[in-house]
Design an enzyme around this catalytic site. Sequence first.
Site, PDB file in Angstrom:
ATOM      1  N   ASN A  37       0.815  -1.211   0.000  1.00 31.70           N
ATOM      2  CA  ASN A  37       0.000   0.000   0.000  1.00 31.70           C
ATOM      3  C   ASN A  37       0.855   1.270   0.000  1.00 31.70           C
ATOM      4  O   ASN A  37       1.651   1.489   0.912  1.00 31.70           O
ATOM      5  CB  ASN A  37      -0.915  -0.021   1.236  1.00 31.70           C
ATOM      6  N   ARG A 147     -14.029  -5.105  15.223  1.00 32.03           N
ATOM      7  CA  ARG A 147     -13.045  -4.108  15.635  1.00 32.03           C
ATOM      8  C   ARG A 147     -13.747  -2.765  15.715  1.00 32.03           C
ATOM      9  O   ARG A 147     -14.480  -2.397  14.787  1.00 32.03           O
ATOM     10  CB  ARG A 147     -11.908  -4.061  14.596  1.00 32.03           C
ATOM     11  N   TYR A 159      -7.211   7.962  13.103  1.00 32.39           N
ATOM     12  CA  TYR A 159      -6.993   6.701  12.382  1.00 32.39           C
ATOM     13  C   TYR A 159      -8.205   5.777  12.533  1.00 32.39           C
ATOM     14  O   TYR A 159      -8.767   5.657  13.628  1.00 32.39           O
ATOM     15  CB  TYR A 159      -5.748   5.954  12.902  1.00 32.39           C
ATOM     16  N   ASP A 210      -7.491  -1.372  17.560  1.00 34.04           N
ATOM     17  CA  ASP A 210      -6.165  -1.198  16.961  1.00 34.04           C
ATOM     18  C   ASP A 210      -5.552   0.112  17.456  1.00 34.04           C
ATOM     19  O   ASP A 210      -6.092   1.194  17.185  1.00 34.04           O
ATOM     20  CB  ASP A 210      -6.316  -1.179  15.425  1.00 34.04           C
ATOM     21  N   HIS A 212      -2.671   1.103  16.479  1.00 29.85           N
ATOM     22  CA  HIS A 212      -1.933   1.564  15.299  1.00 29.85           C
ATOM     23  C   HIS A 212      -0.626   2.280  15.657  1.00 29.85           C
ATOM     24  O   HIS A 212      -0.331   3.371  15.162  1.00 29.85           O
ATOM     25  CB  HIS A 212      -2.818   2.432  14.404  1.00 29.85           C
ATOM     26  N   GLU A 236      -4.449  -4.349  19.424  1.00 33.93           N
ATOM     27  CA  GLU A 236      -3.482  -4.541  18.344  1.00 33.93           C
ATOM     28  C   GLU A 236      -2.495  -3.377  18.259  1.00 33.93           C
ATOM     29  O   GLU A 236      -2.871  -2.231  18.497  1.00 33.93           O
ATOM     30  CB  GLU A 236      -4.277  -4.645  17.027  1.00 33.93           C
ATOM     31  N   GLU A 262       1.303  -6.852  11.567  1.00 32.96           N
ATOM     32  CA  GLU A 262       0.910  -6.616  10.173  1.00 32.96           C
ATOM     33  C   GLU A 262       2.030  -5.950   9.371  1.00 32.96           C
ATOM     34  O   GLU A 262       2.044  -6.049   8.153  1.00 32.96           O
ATOM     35  CB  GLU A 262      -0.382  -5.799  10.084  1.00 32.96           C
ATOM     36  N   ARG A 283       0.004 -11.258  13.597  1.00 29.34           N
ATOM     37  CA  ARG A 283      -0.842 -10.655  12.561  1.00 29.34           C
ATOM     38  C   ARG A 283      -0.293 -10.762  11.140  1.00 29.34           C
ATOM     39  O   ARG A 283      -0.903 -10.255  10.208  1.00 29.34           O
ATOM     40  CB  ARG A 283      -1.023  -9.168  12.896  1.00 29.34           C
ATOM     41  N   ASP A 316      -6.201  -3.328   1.463  1.00 27.89           N
ATOM     42  CA  ASP A 316      -4.994  -3.217   0.627  1.00 27.89           C
ATOM     43  C   ASP A 316      -4.355  -4.587   0.392  1.00 27.89           C
ATOM     44  O   ASP A 316      -3.381  -4.693  -0.357  1.00 27.89           O
ATOM     45  CB  ASP A 316      -3.988  -2.213   1.207  1.00 27.89           C
ATOM     46  N   GLU A 339      -8.866 -11.185   9.903  1.00 27.74           N
ATOM     47  CA  GLU A 339      -9.449  -9.863   9.639  1.00 27.74           C
ATOM     48  C   GLU A 339     -10.133  -9.888   8.273  1.00 27.74           C
ATOM     49  O   GLU A 339      -9.618 -10.476   7.327  1.00 27.74           O
ATOM     50  CB  GLU A 339      -8.334  -8.803   9.636  1.00 27.74           C
ATOM     51  N   TRP A 402       1.998   6.961  12.128  1.00 28.73           N
ATOM     52  CA  TRP A 402       0.636   6.881  11.597  1.00 28.73           C
ATOM     53  C   TRP A 402       0.050   5.542  11.948  1.00 28.73           C
ATOM     54  O   TRP A 402       0.722   4.540  11.965  1.00 28.73           O
ATOM     55  CB  TRP A 402       0.620   7.064  10.070  1.00 28.73           C
TER      56      TRP A 402
HETATM   57  O1  EZ4 Z   1      -3.854   0.562   8.408  1.00 28.27           O
HETATM   58  O2  EZ4 Z   1      -3.498  -2.098   6.031  1.00 28.27           O
HETATM   59  O3  EZ4 Z   1      -5.491  -3.702  11.174  1.00 28.27           O
HETATM   60  N1  EZ4 Z   1      -5.512  -3.157  10.125  1.00 28.27           N
HETATM   61  C1  EZ4 Z   1      -4.812  -2.066   9.819  1.00 28.27           C
HETATM   62  C2  EZ4 Z   1      -4.896  -1.601   8.389  1.00 28.27           C
HETATM   63  C3  EZ4 Z   1      -3.695  -0.756   7.969  1.00 28.27           C
HETATM   64  C4  EZ4 Z   1      -3.580  -0.769   6.472  1.00 28.27           C
HETATM   65  C5  EZ4 Z   1      -2.354   0.003   5.998  1.00 28.27           C
HETATM   66  O4  EZ4 Z   1      -2.159  -0.171   4.636  1.00 28.27           O
HETATM   67  O5  EZ4 Z   1      -4.140  -1.511  10.653  1.00 28.27           O
HETATM   68  O6  EZ4 Z   1      -6.106  -0.932   8.170  1.00 28.27           O
HETATM   69 CO    CO Z   2      -3.756  -2.891  12.235  1.00 28.30          CO
END
Ligand code: EZ4
Ligand code: CO
Length: 402
Positions: A37, A147, A159, A210, A212, A236, A262, A283, A316, A339, A402
């Site tokens: 992505n 989620r 986010y 998440d 993130h 997560e 991830e 993940r 993605d 997921e 991010w």
């Molecule tokens: O932000 O795959 O758990 N899922 C995520 C995703 C990520 C995207 C980034 O390309 O955190 O939504």
């Molecule tokens: Co994630």
Amino acid sequence: MKIKSARVIVTCPGRNFVTLKIEVEGGLTGIGDATLNGREMAVVAYLQEHVCPALIGMDARRIEDIWQFLYRGAYWRRGPVTIRAIAAVDVALWDIKAKAAGMPLYDLLGGKSRDRIMVYGHANGADIDETVDAVGQYIAMGYKAIRAQTGIPGVEKTYGVGRGTMFYEPADAALPSVTGWDTRKALNTIPRLFERLRDTYGFDHHLLHDGHHRYTPQEAAHLGKLLEPFQLFWLEDCTPAENQEAFKLVRQHTTTPLAVGEVFNTIWDCKDLIQHQLIDYIRTTIVGAGGVTHLRRIADLASLYQVRTGCHGATDLSPVTMGTALHFDSWVPNFGIQEYMRHTPETDAVFPHDYRFEDGHMIVGETAGHGVTIDEELAAKYPYTPMQLPVARLEDGTLWNW
Ligand code: EZ4
Ligand code: CO
């Protein structure tokens, strides 16, 4: 079974996807996902310039050797671009092998360990009220696991909050857009969201969240503790995992289950986290971790420590990754959850597939191979469109994760 051709197909049915198509002598074909992505064309160049020419004439049956050739042989190991190129080759070759054997991929892996795959969907809203409603809609659709992400008052473009409820796409502009973050405000909002969700819907459903990568280890530990009364399925990416030891601090303070991986590429990214039992779910998915060949290795290591799988499945990851992941999920003994973010109808049309959603679960297909194909004529109607992921900045302008 010599490889006759290896071609890269780029298409943008709403978002960009990179697909590798391999054909062997005799005419069998297989496809693999190579989408990264926001950095798609880097993988396209890696495949076209450095991988595809070397594949011609190789024996497609020797998947393990080809994996080692691309990984060790490059000398420059790991990294998301390299590993996605390898994953695409690996998945295309497993697709061909399963087609040649006349079996669905899960049968080649050792057969099904379960009849259906529990998935979690993404509910989100601009504020807590909207998010509570969105979770209700997922429950009504039959989801057993959801989620939940909410807008945070005072944080610009939080986010995980979409611009419509169906198809959230974070990569939204040719150059990175700027989003906000404020940990104090998040810590003030997220526990209240889950309190409302449990008050409204009770404790029968699995709820996930998440982080993130936004929190420091201490803040993540604090969040985990605050969320304990609401019994999450997992929290997560609570903190960045480049330093795997960071999870020790989180782990010693909270019983909230932890998921991560991830953005990991190989078994080396998760080795310490798994061995020291610092996480509960890993993940990594097919395209992110070198295909079936390498993901299987990660899952086997995880099984020694009762760590279960939770494959990344955002939009993605193309339907090719989703289909292949469902075969993997069907087989893997230490399965946790999958997921599942729905792809748009345009994407589903470009990638015809035989998996389906039913009662909060995915049902894997029975077609020989991984069950996903590409309609190249339709794909050609959606040319590549530059799109990148956003960045996050704190209120004072500091660049954050991010
Ligand atoms: O932000 O795959 O758990 N899922 C995520 C995703 C990520 C995207 C980034 O390309 O955190 O939504
Ligand atoms: Co994630």
